[in-house]
Motif scaffolding. Sequence first.
Motif, PDB file in Angstrom:
ATOM      1  N   LEU A 158       0.826  -1.202   0.000  1.00 30.98           N
ATOM      2  CA  LEU A 158       0.000   0.000   0.000  1.00 30.98           C
ATOM      3  C   LEU A 158       0.858   1.250   0.000  1.00 30.98           C
ATOM      4  O   LEU A 158       1.962   1.258   0.538  1.00 30.98           O
ATOM      5  CB  LEU A 158      -0.881   0.051   1.262  1.00 30.98           C
ATOM      6  CG  LEU A 158      -1.689  -1.171   1.666  1.00 30.98           C
ATOM      7  CD1 LEU A 158      -0.994  -1.924   2.788  1.00 30.98           C
ATOM      8  CD2 LEU A 158      -3.082  -0.789   2.129  1.00 30.98           C
ATOM      9  N   GLN A 159       0.333   2.271  -0.625  1.00 34.12           N
ATOM     10  CA  GLN A 159       0.819   3.623  -0.432  1.00 34.12           C
ATOM     11  C   GLN A 159      -0.307   4.389   0.246  1.00 34.12           C
ATOM     12  O   GLN A 159      -1.414   3.887   0.359  1.00 34.12           O
ATOM     13  CB  GLN A 159       1.189   4.263  -1.755  1.00 34.12           C
ATOM     14  CG  GLN A 159       2.422   3.665  -2.397  1.00 34.12           C
ATOM     15  CD  GLN A 159       2.817   4.386  -3.670  1.00 34.12           C
ATOM     16  OE1 GLN A 159       2.644   5.597  -3.772  1.00 34.12           O
ATOM     17  NE2 GLN A 159       3.340   3.670  -4.634  1.00 34.12           N
ATOM     18  N   LYS A 160      -0.032   5.603   0.617  1.00 35.78           N
ATOM     19  CA  LYS A 160      -1.054   6.374   1.333  1.00 35.78           C
ATOM     20  C   LYS A 160      -2.381   6.350   0.557  1.00 35.78           C
ATOM     21  O   LYS A 160      -2.455   6.772  -0.595  1.00 35.78           O
ATOM     22  CB  LYS A 160      -0.587   7.818   1.493  1.00 35.78           C
ATOM     23  CG  LYS A 160       0.421   8.016   2.612  1.00 35.78           C
ATOM     24  CD  LYS A 160      -0.206   7.862   3.972  1.00 35.78           C
ATOM     25  CE  LYS A 160       0.777   8.195   5.089  1.00 35.78           C
ATOM     26  NZ  LYS A 160       0.186   8.016   6.428  1.00 35.78           N
ATOM     27  N   GLU A 161      -3.399   5.823   1.224  1.00 41.59           N
ATOM     28  CA  GLU A 161      -4.775   5.786   0.718  1.00 41.59           C
ATOM     29  C   GLU A 161      -4.972   4.892  -0.499  1.00 41.59           C
ATOM     30  O   GLU A 161      -6.071   4.863  -1.058  1.00 41.59           O
ATOM     31  CB  GLU A 161      -5.281   7.212   0.400  1.00 41.59           C
ATOM     32  CG  GLU A 161      -5.264   8.134   1.607  1.00 41.59           C
ATOM     33  CD  GLU A 161      -5.862   9.494   1.294  1.00 41.59           C
ATOM     34  OE1 GLU A 161      -7.071   9.659   1.557  1.00 41.59           O
ATOM     35  OE2 GLU A 161      -5.126  10.371   0.789  1.00 41.59           O
ATOM     36  N   ASN A 162      -3.956   4.172  -0.913  1.00 46.22           N
ATOM     37  CA  ASN A 162      -4.104   3.312  -2.096  1.00 46.22           C
ATOM     38  C   ASN A 162      -3.545   1.914  -1.865  1.00 46.22           C
ATOM     39  O   ASN A 162      -2.473   1.762  -1.282  1.00 46.22           O
ATOM     40  CB  ASN A 162      -3.366   3.927  -3.293  1.00 46.22           C
ATOM     41  CG  ASN A 162      -4.045   5.179  -3.789  1.00 46.22           C
ATOM     42  OD1 ASN A 162      -5.218   5.171  -4.139  1.00 46.22           O
ATOM     43  ND2 ASN A 162      -3.300   6.276  -3.819  1.00 46.22           N
ATOM     44  N   ILE A 163      -4.268   0.914  -2.345  1.00 48.46           N
ATOM     45  CA  ILE A 163      -3.750  -0.449  -2.390  1.00 48.46           C
ATOM     46  C   ILE A 163      -3.126  -0.645  -3.762  1.00 48.46           C
ATOM     47  O   ILE A 163      -3.805  -0.500  -4.782  1.00 48.46           O
ATOM     48  CB  ILE A 163      -4.871  -1.480  -2.156  1.00 48.46           C
ATOM     49  CG1 ILE A 163      -5.440  -1.317  -0.749  1.00 48.46           C
ATOM     50  CG2 ILE A 163      -4.330  -2.898  -2.349  1.00 48.46           C
ATOM     51  CD1 ILE A 163      -6.648  -2.204  -0.476  1.00 48.46           C
ATOM     52  N   ILE A 164      -1.845  -0.937  -3.799  1.00 48.26           N
ATOM     53  CA  ILE A 164      -1.130  -1.050  -5.068  1.00 48.26           C
ATOM     54  C   ILE A 164      -1.091  -2.499  -5.562  1.00 48.26           C
ATOM     55  O   ILE A 164      -1.263  -2.768  -6.738  1.00 48.26           O
ATOM     56  CB  ILE A 164       0.300  -0.511  -4.943  1.00 48.26           C
ATOM     57  CG1 ILE A 164       0.305   0.908  -4.352  1.00 48.26           C
ATOM     58  CG2 ILE A 164       1.013  -0.560  -6.282  1.00 48.26           C
ATOM     59  CD1 ILE A 164      -0.470   1.924  -5.168  1.00 48.26           C
ATOM     60  N   ASP A 165      -0.838  -3.425  -4.638  1.00 48.51           N
ATOM     61  CA  ASP A 165      -0.701  -4.833  -5.012  1.00 48.51           C
ATOM     62  C   ASP A 165      -1.260  -5.664  -3.872  1.00 48.51           C
ATOM     63  O   ASP A 165      -0.702  -5.654  -2.779  1.00 48.51           O
ATOM     64  CB  ASP A 165       0.783  -5.162  -5.272  1.00 48.51           C
ATOM     65  CG  ASP A 165       1.014  -6.617  -5.651  1.00 48.51           C
ATOM     66  OD1 ASP A 165       2.195  -6.961  -5.924  1.00 48.51           O
ATOM     67  OD2 ASP A 165       0.058  -7.424  -5.678  1.00 48.51           O
ATOM     68  N   GLU A 166      -2.360  -6.340  -4.105  1.00 53.81           N
ATOM     69  CA  GLU A 166      -2.955  -7.198  -3.074  1.00 53.81           C
ATOM     70  C   GLU A 166      -2.989  -8.643  -3.534  1.00 53.81           C
ATOM     71  O   GLU A 166      -3.832  -9.428  -3.121  1.00 53.81           O
ATOM     72  CB  GLU A 166      -4.342  -6.708  -2.681  1.00 53.81           C
ATOM     73  CG  GLU A 166      -5.318  -6.588  -3.823  1.00 53.81           C
ATOM     74  CD  GLU A 166      -6.682  -6.072  -3.367  1.00 53.81           C
ATOM     75  OE1 GLU A 166      -6.929  -5.998  -2.146  1.00 53.81           O
ATOM     76  OE2 GLU A 166      -7.507  -5.747  -4.250  1.00 53.81           O
ATOM     77  N   SER A 167      -2.047  -9.004  -4.378  1.00 56.77           N
ATOM     78  CA  SER A 167      -2.039 -10.331  -4.976  1.00 56.77           C
ATOM     79  C   SER A 167      -1.843 -11.456  -3.963  1.00 56.77           C
ATOM     80  O   SER A 167      -2.172 -12.595  -4.240  1.00 56.77           O
ATOM     81  CB  SER A 167      -0.959 -10.425  -6.061  1.00 56.77           C
ATOM     82  OG  SER A 167       0.309 -10.112  -5.523  1.00 56.77           O
ATOM     83  N   GLY A 168      -1.314 -11.142  -2.783  1.00 57.52           N
ATOM     84  CA  GLY A 168      -1.089 -12.166  -1.771  1.00 57.52           C
ATOM     85  C   GLY A 168      -2.153 -12.222  -0.693  1.00 57.52           C
ATOM     86  O   GLY A 168      -2.065 -13.032   0.233  1.00 57.52           O
ATOM     87  N   MET A 169      -3.155 -11.403  -0.810  1.00 60.96           N
ATOM     88  CA  MET A 169      -4.203 -11.346   0.217  1.00 60.96           C
ATOM     89  C   MET A 169      -5.238 -12.432  -0.033  1.00 60.96           C
ATOM     90  O   MET A 169      -5.710 -12.615  -1.157  1.00 60.96           O
ATOM     91  CB  MET A 169      -4.906  -9.988   0.194  1.00 60.96           C
ATOM     92  CG  MET A 169      -4.107  -8.877   0.800  1.00 60.96           C
ATOM     93  SD  MET A 169      -4.175  -8.892   2.585  1.00 60.96           S
ATOM     94  CE  MET A 169      -5.561  -7.770   2.819  1.00 60.96           C
ATOM     95  N   PRO A 170      -5.631 -13.173   1.010  1.00 61.54           N
ATOM     96  CA  PRO A 170      -6.774 -14.089   0.855  1.00 61.54           C
ATOM     97  C   PRO A 170      -7.992 -13.291   0.395  1.00 61.54           C
ATOM     98  O   PRO A 170      -8.158 -12.125   0.735  1.00 61.54           O
ATOM     99  CB  PRO A 170      -6.961 -14.636   2.273  1.00 61.54           C
ATOM    100  CG  PRO A 170      -5.621 -14.490   2.921  1.00 61.54           C
ATOM    101  CD  PRO A 170      -5.038 -13.241   2.352  1.00 61.54           C
TER     102      PRO A 170
END
Lengths: 115, 115
Positions: free
Chosen positions: A49-61
């Motif tokens: 994440l960067q401030k207020e943004n999710i950039i890469d959530e490829s590893g999140m269930p």
Amino acid sequence: NAGVMQNPRHLVRRRGQEARLRCSPMKGHSHVYWYRQLPEEGLKFMVYLQKENIIDESGMPKERFSAEFPKEGPSILRIQQVVRGDSAAYFCASSLDLSYNSPLHFGNGTRLTVT
Amino acid sequence: DQQVKQNSPSLSVQEGRISILNCDYTNSMFDYFLWYKKYPAEGPTFLISISSIKDKNEDGRFTVFLNKSAKHLSLHIVPSQPGDSAVYFCAASGGYGGSQGNLIFGKGTKLSVKP
């Protein structure tokens, strides 16, 4: 490690409860990452994440897990309706930028135990 | 399927001797490799890194060697000191569409340096 602050250090939750893990990055760092380490395993990337943004959530269930990094305040990793398999060490890391000269700096982790 | 493998779970070395930790990877698109050291109950600490365009990088007692044709890298610690006793993680990034902070970690090698 003192630069990236994670709390709590230890968290015990019963099955079905919610877990909230907090991370304050190093001063001046705007890039935050969450990793999970299961027993006897290496660290596994979850989200960037960067401030207020999710950039890469490829590893999140896909379910029950969410992360945020608001404009003000720490980054939060939220696990809803925890199950025993969520028991792990959760590490937050931060970096100054995305260059190869800016490695990830990790906090000391939150050890989540689900009973 | 593990893309980064550390096949030796543990290594024991006498103080003053050389420690050699090994790491193999399967994805030829990885372009950056890192070593992290981890003490119990702490987060990983960045040690040294190497870009895929190099075959060696040195920092004090630590040297990382990269053999791209063999998809193998190693960390040399000379001379080894008791304070080096920790778990060492090899990590790789790049080349697979993930963000730069999306590191692929091995399972770690526990180094014990005996006085």
